[in-house]
Design a protein around this motif. Structure first.
Motif, PDB file in Angstrom:
ATOM      1  N   GLY A  88       0.800  -1.231   0.000  1.00  0.00           N
ATOM      2  CA  GLY A  88       0.000   0.000   0.000  1.00  0.00           C
ATOM      3  C   GLY A  88       0.822   1.266   0.000  1.00  0.00           C
ATOM      4  O   GLY A  88       0.546   2.207   0.730  1.00  0.00           O
ATOM      5  N   THR A  89       1.850   1.292  -0.831  1.00  0.00           N
ATOM      6  CA  THR A  89       2.676   2.508  -0.854  1.00  0.00           C
ATOM      7  C   THR A  89       2.683   3.084  -2.269  1.00  0.00           C
ATOM      8  O   THR A  89       2.456   2.381  -3.249  1.00  0.00           O
ATOM      9  CB  THR A  89       4.114   2.192  -0.460  1.00  0.00           C
ATOM     10  N   THR A  90       2.905   4.373  -2.354  1.00  0.00           N
ATOM     11  CA  THR A  90       3.099   5.025  -3.662  1.00  0.00           C
ATOM     12  C   THR A  90       4.498   5.612  -3.684  1.00  0.00           C
ATOM     13  O   THR A  90       5.095   5.856  -2.628  1.00  0.00           O
ATOM     14  CB  THR A  90       2.075   6.150  -3.853  1.00  0.00           C
ATOM     15  N   LEU A  91       4.974   5.818  -4.877  1.00  0.00           N
ATOM     16  CA  LEU A  91       6.335   6.322  -5.035  1.00  0.00           C
ATOM     17  C   LEU A  91       6.288   7.838  -5.236  1.00  0.00           C
ATOM     18  O   LEU A  91       5.559   8.340  -6.077  1.00  0.00           O
ATOM     19  CB  LEU A  91       6.971   5.660  -6.260  1.00  0.00           C
ATOM     20  N   GLU A  92       7.000   8.557  -4.400  1.00  0.00           N
ATOM     21  CA  GLU A  92       7.049  10.008  -4.564  1.00  0.00           C
ATOM     22  C   GLU A  92       8.497  10.402  -4.802  1.00  0.00           C
ATOM     23  O   GLU A  92       9.342  10.196  -3.945  1.00  0.00           O
ATOM     24  CB  GLU A  92       6.494  10.684  -3.304  1.00  0.00           C
ATOM     25  N   THR A  93       8.773  10.945  -5.967  1.00  0.00           N
ATOM     26  CA  THR A  93      10.156  11.342  -6.268  1.00  0.00           C
ATOM     27  C   THR A  93      10.370  12.765  -5.771  1.00  0.00           C
ATOM     28  O   THR A  93       9.578  13.664  -6.051  1.00  0.00           O
ATOM     29  CB  THR A  93      10.398  11.294  -7.775  1.00  0.00           C
ATOM     30  N   VAL A  94      11.408  12.912  -4.974  1.00  0.00           N
ATOM     31  CA  VAL A  94      11.702  14.239  -4.402  1.00  0.00           C
ATOM     32  C   VAL A  94      12.910  14.821  -5.134  1.00  0.00           C
ATOM     33  O   VAL A  94      13.974  14.209  -5.166  1.00  0.00           O
ATOM     34  CB  VAL A  94      12.000  14.113  -2.900  1.00  0.00           C
ATOM     35  N   THR A  95      12.731  15.987  -5.784  1.00  0.00           N
ATOM     36  CA  THR A  95      13.853  16.637  -6.486  1.00  0.00           C
ATOM     37  C   THR A  95      14.009  18.059  -5.958  1.00  0.00           C
ATOM     38  O   THR A  95      13.032  18.654  -5.493  1.00  0.00           O
ATOM     39  CB  THR A  95      13.591  16.706  -7.991  1.00  0.00           C
ATOM     40  N   PRO A  96      15.217  18.584  -6.008  1.00  0.00           N
ATOM     41  CA  PRO A  96      15.386  19.976  -5.536  1.00  0.00           C
ATOM     42  C   PRO A  96      14.732  20.957  -6.521  1.00  0.00           C
ATOM     43  O   PRO A  96      14.707  20.733  -7.722  1.00  0.00           O
ATOM     44  CB  PRO A  96      16.897  20.153  -5.491  1.00  0.00           C
ATOM     45  N   ILE A  97      14.154  22.039  -5.972  1.00  0.00           N
ATOM     46  CA  ILE A  97      13.553  23.072  -6.835  1.00  0.00           C
ATOM     47  C   ILE A  97      14.406  24.338  -6.755  1.00  0.00           C
ATOM     48  O   ILE A  97      14.999  24.604  -5.704  1.00  0.00           O
ATOM     49  CB  ILE A  97      12.103  23.381  -6.433  1.00  0.00           C
TER      50      ILE A  97
END
Lengths: 164, 303
Positions: free
Chosen positions: A143-152
């Motif tokens: 039950g997980t989703t993938l969240e990609t974290v990138t610098p802004i």
């Protein structure tokens, strides 16, 4: 005058009866039986003045080595200097309660004897040894989703909202 | 109503230590109980029996009890209300009846333990101090007298029960100091006086005195005796027969009537939450109807 070091010195709270537990001692204290080799805890009952152990032994656990009319002989360890000596004292039963330190052992012995007898009847070889807990098994994360974290890129106008 | 300062604050109740339940009920003397029950530790699980004698207004209870942590176990018991089976209809709580009850208990216990042949006890009650002699095969049955909360004065009925048990063959450590007929100044037991009490002689004397002096009081006081046809002179004979009947067959008689299928309830049954709420609504409705309050109020209360 200096403080004394008498037999019952510094036992004002240690030998005090508990809150709302003063007065008559319940009868099961007197009805218990002790056999040589049983483990017992020493817990001083301040209401009974006879057969009191020294304050050192309060809270200790030992084995019974002697049974007399109104008292039990208990043997326990005491560190004296750089070694541990076995000490034998006699204590009245009011200051003694049966220890539960080997209760788990006795239960396990009974259970293992039963298991072994069953296995013998069936002709199966079993091991009754306790095994330590191993490393936890692996598992899939559900039950997980993938969240990609990138610098802004840094935006001066919006970030200085408050304190500009 | 005058303004009274509250005596018992919340902290009083928080700190209050209740006594043991049986002490609160005033039924057990724990100081005596500890000393009666305490068994030598080097005797391990050997039971220590106590001979319990209790008097109610109309009955005598005699029991042999041993104590365990789970609860006391009664080995054998005898009641004065069993004495009608042995021929004693009236006077079930006097000194003589106590003697009979003690005797019945002793013979019952010995029969249960199959020691009744060996230990006959004192067959002819003479009032003298009698202690059991050890027999050939087994030692006599030992019990300790437990009087409970009664005042141990000379001539008390518990000692009548004690004498009955002693003559029955039990080994109970005792002294003759408190038997009826013990002379305080001479410091000796007058066996004849004690024998009189065992056979109801004191009752017979009073009956004779009343018959002569106050016949009306005699009619009211001894009405049961008159109805049963018991004469003062025949009392001794009656008690002798009762003793013989007890020694002949001390076993308890099972009663004929069977247990009722549904037991009668002596206390109120606990209501459920819904039942209690419903009762409250009904009570409020009744109150409002009686007071004649307007409909708005009663609607709010029903909510």
């Amino acid at each position: 005058m200096p403080a004394g070091h008498g037999l019952r010195s510094r036992t004002r709270d240690l030998f005090a009866r508990g809150f709302r537990k003063k007065g008559t001692i319940h009868l099961s204290t007197y009805l218990r039986t002790y056999h040589v080799g049983d483990y017992v805890d020493i817990k001083v009952n301040g209401a009974v003045h006879k057969g009191m152990p020294h304050k050192f032994y309060h809270g200790r656990t030992g084995q019974v080595w002697n049974v007399t009319k109104r008292a039990i002989g208990v043997e326990m360890n005491k560190q004296v200097g750089n070694r541990i000596i076995k000490k034998r004292i006699h204590v009245r039963i009011e200051h003694v309660m049966p220890s539960r330190c080997n209760e788990e052992l006795k239960q396990r012995i009974k259970k293992n004897d039963q298991l072994k007898a069953e296995a013998k009847a069936k002709g199966v070889v079993i091991s009754t040894k306790r095994q330590p807990l191993g490393p936890k098994p692996g598992f899939m994360v559900e039950g997980t989703t993938l969240e990609t974290v990138t610098p802004i890129p840094y935006d001066v106008v919006n970030d200085l909202k408050g304190g500009y | 109503m005058a303004f009274v300062k509250a005596q018992k604050s919340r902290s009083y109740f928080k700190r209050f230590q209740v006594k043991f339940k049986r002490r609160r009920q005033g039924k057990t003397d724990y100081r005596a109980r500890v000393r009666l029950i305490n068994q030598d530790k080097n005797k391990y699980n050997t039971p220590k029996y106590r001979y319990v004698v209790r008097f109610s207004n109309k009955d005598i209870t005699a029991q042999i009890i041993s104590a365990t942590i789970a609860g006391d176990i009664v080995l054998a018991s005898a009641y004065a209300h069993e004495l009608p089976h042995y021929g004693l209809k009236v006077g079930l709580t006097n000194y003589a009846a106590a003697y009979c009850t003690g005797l019945l208990l002793a013979r019952r216990v010995l029969k249960k333990l199959e020691m009744d042949e060996e230990y006959q006890g004192n067959v002819e009650a003479s009032g003298e101090d009698y202690s059991v002699e050890p027999g050939e095969s087994r030692r006599p049955f030992r019990a300790l007298l437990d009087v409970g909360l009664i005042r141990t004065t000379t001539g008390n009925r518990v000692f009548g029960a004690l004498k009955g048990a002693l003559d029955g063959g039990l080994d109970i450590p005792h002294s003759e100091k408190r038997f009826a007929g013990f002379d305080k100044d001479g410091k000796s037991l007058d066996a004849d006086v004690h024998r009189k009490y065992i056979y109801g002689g004191h009752v017979a004397t009073y009956m004779n005195t009343l018959m002569e002096d106050e016949p009306e009081k005699f009619q009211t006081h001894f009405s049961d005796y008159i109805k049963a046809g018991v004469e003062p002179d025949s009392l001794e004979e009656i008690y002798k027969k009762v003793h013989a009947a007890i020694r002949a067959d001390p076993s308890p008689k099972k009663s004929e009537k069977q247990q009722p299928k549904e037991h009668k309830r002596y206390n109120l049954k606990k209501l459920t939450y819904d039942e209690r709420k419903q009762k409250l609504i009904e009570r409020l409705n009744a109150l409002n109807a009686a007071a004649g309050a307007n409909d708005d109020d009663s609607d709010e209360d029903e909510e």
